[in-house]
Structures are given as C-alpha cells and as structure tokens.
Design a protein around this motif. Structure first.
Motif, mmCIF file in Angstrom:
data_model
loop_
_atom_site.group_PDB
_atom_site.id
_atom_site.type_symbol
_atom_site.label_atom_id
_atom_site.label_comp_id
_atom_site.label_asym_id
_atom_site.label_seq_id
_atom_site.Cartn_x
_atom_site.Cartn_y
_atom_site.Cartn_z
ATOM 1 N N THR A 172 0.407 3.119 -4.842
ATOM 2 C CA THR A 172 0.231 4.524 -4.448
ATOM 3 C C THR A 172 -0.287 5.404 -5.592
ATOM 4 O O THR A 172 -0.602 6.567 -5.375
ATOM 5 N N LEU B 15 0.831 -1.209 0.000
ATOM 6 C CA LEU B 15 0.000 0.000 0.000
ATOM 7 C C LEU B 15 0.866 1.261 0.000
ATOM 8 O O LEU B 15 0.457 2.314 -0.474
ATOM 9 N N GLU B 16 2.108 1.104 0.502
ATOM 10 C CA GLU B 16 3.020 2.264 0.536
ATOM 11 C C GLU B 16 3.965 2.312 -0.649
ATOM 12 O O GLU B 16 4.685 3.282 -0.826
ATOM 13 N N THR B 17 4.027 1.231 -1.433
ATOM 14 C CA THR B 17 5.000 1.198 -2.539
ATOM 15 C C THR B 17 4.304 1.049 -3.894
ATOM 16 O O THR B 17 4.101 2.031 -4.596
#
Ligand code: SAH
Ligand code: TYD
Ligand code: ZN
Length: 408
Positions: free
Chosen positions: A97, A92-94
């Motif tokens: 996004t 979800l952070e990489t």
C-alpha cells in the motif's frame, strides 16, 4: 547403516527415516519411444538432529528438474487459481500500500499470483527458470525474469529495480536445497521493513495423513514451524507469523522479517506448542510414519490386484508429480492402471516417469468410464469430484490412498 549425512542448512547429522529406493524425476514425462537413459536417484528422507529440518539425502541437479520443458502449470486448478488471486488481493491491501511498492515472486510459474498484481498496476517481477511456464506468465501480462532466484540474481534485481517490499514464494522455497543462497538473496533485495512470505506443504499434515507421495525430488525440504524458525534465525531473519492453509493437503504460510522489525504473533507459539506436544520430529513419529507408509502400499497393491483379477477397470486421475512416488514406490504398472488422465497439455501423450504409464487428456476418462478411478491428485479431490460427478453418478468409484486406502 548408510553413510552419515549432514544437514544442508546447519551441517548437523541427518537421521534417515525412509528410503523409497530408486526414483525418477517426478515431472520428467517421457516421449513414447524415448525411455532409454531415464535419470534415477535414491529418494530417501531424514531429519536433522540439530535443527530438526526434514530433508532429502540426495539432491537432483536443478537444471534436470526446472527447464523449458517443465510441465507443471499452477493454473490447471481453478481452486488454486482462486487461492492465489486472494493471496494477491490481500497483499495489495496490506504489504503493497506504500508509495510505489515492489513485489518479487520466487517461482512465479504461469503467473497464477502475479497476474492479479499486474492488473492492479503494481510494480512486480516474477522469477522462474522454467521458460515454458515463464512464457505463459508473460502472456498473462506478468513481468518475468527467466532465471533461478539466488544470491547473484537477487543482487541484479536490486540494482535494476530497487528494494522489494514483499518477496513472495509458494511451493518453491522447499524445492531449493541451496537455501542459504536464497536467504542471502532476500537479504540483498528486501527493503528494511519488508517481508519474505512463503507457503509450503506442512510436515505435520504430511506425517499426520501418511501423505508419503509428497516426498519426491522437488520437495527437498519438508518444513515445520520449528525448523523454519531455526532456519530463519540461522540466516539472520526472524519468523514473525505462521498461518495454516487448506491447500495441497495442508500447508503453512510463513512470514519472515528482519529481526525486531515486526512483532511475532501468538500463532507461532501455538504451532510450536502443538508440534512439541505431538512429538512431530521425534523418532517415534517417523517410525510410525514408516510403518503406515508400508501398510498403505500393501493395501493399495492388494486392492488393485484384486480389482484386476475381478476384471474391473482402473484409470489414474491427475498425473501429479506426487504420483511418481506413489506409483514407483508401490509398484503400480500399466497392467493395473493402463493410463492416467490429466488436463495439462504438456503431459498429454507422454509417459509417466519410471512406470511409463501413458497420460491422456481428461476426455479419455469418460470414453467409456472405468469402474474405478485412482485419484493421484487427491489434494484436488473436491474440485475434481465435482467436475467429474457424472462418473460417480453412473456407478464409478474413486480410490484414495491418503490418509489410508479407501473407496468412495
Ligand atoms: N508458485 C507456483 C509454482 C510452484 S512450482 C505454485 O505455488 O503453484 C515450482 C516453481 O519453482 C517452478 O515453476 C520452478 O520452475 C520454480 N523454481 C525452481 N527453482 C527456482 C529458483 N531457484 N528460483 C525461482 N523459481 C524456481
Ligand atoms: P498438483 O497436485 O497441483 O501438484 P504436483 O504435481 O506437485 O503433485 O497437480 C495437479 C495435477 O492434476 C496437474 O497435473 C493437473 C491435474 N489436474 C487435472 O487433470 N484436473 C483437474 O481438475 C485438476 C484440478 C488438476
Ligand atoms: Zn540442520
């Protein structure tokens, strides 16, 4: 000398290095009284002389393994649930996004990874043919397609949902002999700059720890960095990253991209150098493995027979798929291990495949405690020993057989 076998990926010659003989389907737990017509196949494993892929020599038809009654549920392990939650958070952070990202998971099982993605409101689809597990995922709020992922289903998904920025899979890619179709499906579905990431048990850990029970019907391929790199290139992709993971006795997370889209990391060279130096896919390594497997079998059977002769009780812990190979190859019977306990509701009250050792709920374990517990779920040792510390405190002992037979 048996028939010459050809590699499922490159058609090279496969050299057999171990034959476990006639084995059942590892996750086919039986109803008591319905043990006739049990399905068996020859479980033998070899290495491709061309692309180095380690693979089974006989394939079990996929519908016999993955169907409504497939009992495995990833979320039975708290440790694995946490692991997959972290995997989801990292994605979800990489990779996820961008503007309206879309992730597809191959083998989403009970939604152990995608439920976190779903909670974050990110567009996703789990694909899994085992409708019991898929139903559990849907209940957890995950969007699922009850189907085999392959070229045709991937084309459908692309038409309906557009390109995927991430295709993820854990402990499933190795289960798919028709892997050419998976790569054609990934080609059809993956966005140009997307990645295909999969986690699988690592050959070096299996060989290095004599973890012979990792070899069973579902584990058609045993991956190494070298063999996955060859496979990716053969199907028009590139291996761009590899990361070692402390799950299931040692695994690797592979990241695959379209050629030239991502810069390969140094980790790949480091892994390749280590595999080369260790002679991982050389004949000597497999000869050593074969000798070690036979010794584990002999030591384990000698211990179980001695305990029985001494009037000690032994119970199995964790009716894993792996235990099918351990039990049936070694020749463990109900006489030596009268039952195994397991937290999975769909396994309880059933019989283990091949051996027909009964499976009971964990509540049967302490009622009363046995003298010894044979830990079939050795990959969850820490979690299980913590949960069952009272057993050890009251004088019980654990028997482990990886990397060798020992009692703790
Ligand atoms: N990803 C989970 C589940 C692994 S079990 C985890 O790591 O714990 C393997 C799963 O793959 C099963 O749920 C099985 O039904 C599924 N499976 C097998 N073949 C498949 C295919 N071709 N496409 C999608 N899922 C498949
Ligand atoms: P696992 O080792 O994850 O996989 P495989 O079946 O592929 O070999 O299976 C773990 C099994 O152990 C599963 O049937 C659930 C059971 N189990 C327990 O009974 N108690 C526990 O605390 C844990 C973690 C697992
Ligand atoms: Zn090959």
């Amino acid at each position: 000398m048996t028939d010459m076998h050809r590699c499922r990926i490159c058609r090279g010659v496969v050299a057999e290095f171990f034959d476990f003989g006639r084995q059942p389907i590892s996750d086919a737990f039986l109803e008591p009284g319905q043990v006739e017509n049990e399905f068996f196949f020859r479980l033998a494993v070899g290495v491709c002389q061309s692309c180095t892929m380690v693979q089974l020599l006989e394939e079990v038809p996929r519908d016999r393994m993955f169907h409504h009654g497939y009992p495995y549920r990833s979320s039975e392990s708290t440790f694995m649930s946490k692991h997959f939650e972290q995997v989801a958070r990292r994605f979800l952070e990489t990779e996820l996004t961008g503007d309206d990202p879309f992730v597809v998971e191959i083998g989403s099982n009970d939604g152990v990874m995608l439920r976190t993605v779903s909670e974050a409101g990110v567009r996703h689809l789990g694909v899994d043919p085992s409708s019991g597990a898929a139903g559990a995922a849907a209940t957890a709020g995950v969007r699922v397609r009850t189907d085999f992922f392959e070229e045709s289903s991937a084309i459908d998904i692309r038409a309906a949902d557009g390109p995927a920025h991430l295709i993820f899979s854990a402990n499933t890619t190795s289960h798919i002999p028709y892997i050419d179709s998976i790569f054609r499906g990934v080609d059809a579905l993956l966005a140009d700059d997307g990645v295909f990431v999969f986690e699988e048990r690592y050959l070096a850990d299996i060989i290095g720890q004599t973890a012979f029970d990792q070899i069973y019907d579902e584990h058609f391929y045993l991956f190494s960095i070298r063999s996955v790199q060859n496979m990716a290139e053969r199907f028009g992709f590139q291996l761009v990253d590899a990361e070692h993971l402390p799950v299931h006795g040692g695994a690797v997370r592979y990241t695959i991209a379209r050629p030239g889209r991502r810069k390969p990391t140094r980790a790949i060279d480091d892994f390749l150098a280590r595999e080369e130096a260790d002679g991982l896919t050389e004949p000597a390594a497999f000869e050593r493995f074969a000798t070690d497997v036979r010794k584990v079998r002999d030591d384990l059977m000698a211990l179980l027979r001695k305990l029985r002769a001494d009037g000690r009780t032994v119970v199995g812990y964790g009716a894993t798929a792996k235990s099918a190979t351990a039990v049936n190859y070694c020749g463990i019977t109900e006489e030596l291990v009268p039952f195994a306990c397991d937290s999975t509701p769909a396994k309880q009250g059933k019989l283990m495949p091949g051996s027909h050792i009964p499976v009971r709920a964990p509540s049967a374990f302490g009622n009363p405690y046995p003298d010894y517990a044979l830990l079939f779920a050795w990959n969850h040792a820490e979690e299980i020993m913590l949960k069952e510390r009272e057993f050890r405190d009251s004088g019980g002992r654990w028997i482990l057989y990886v990397p060798n037979v020992h009692v703790v």
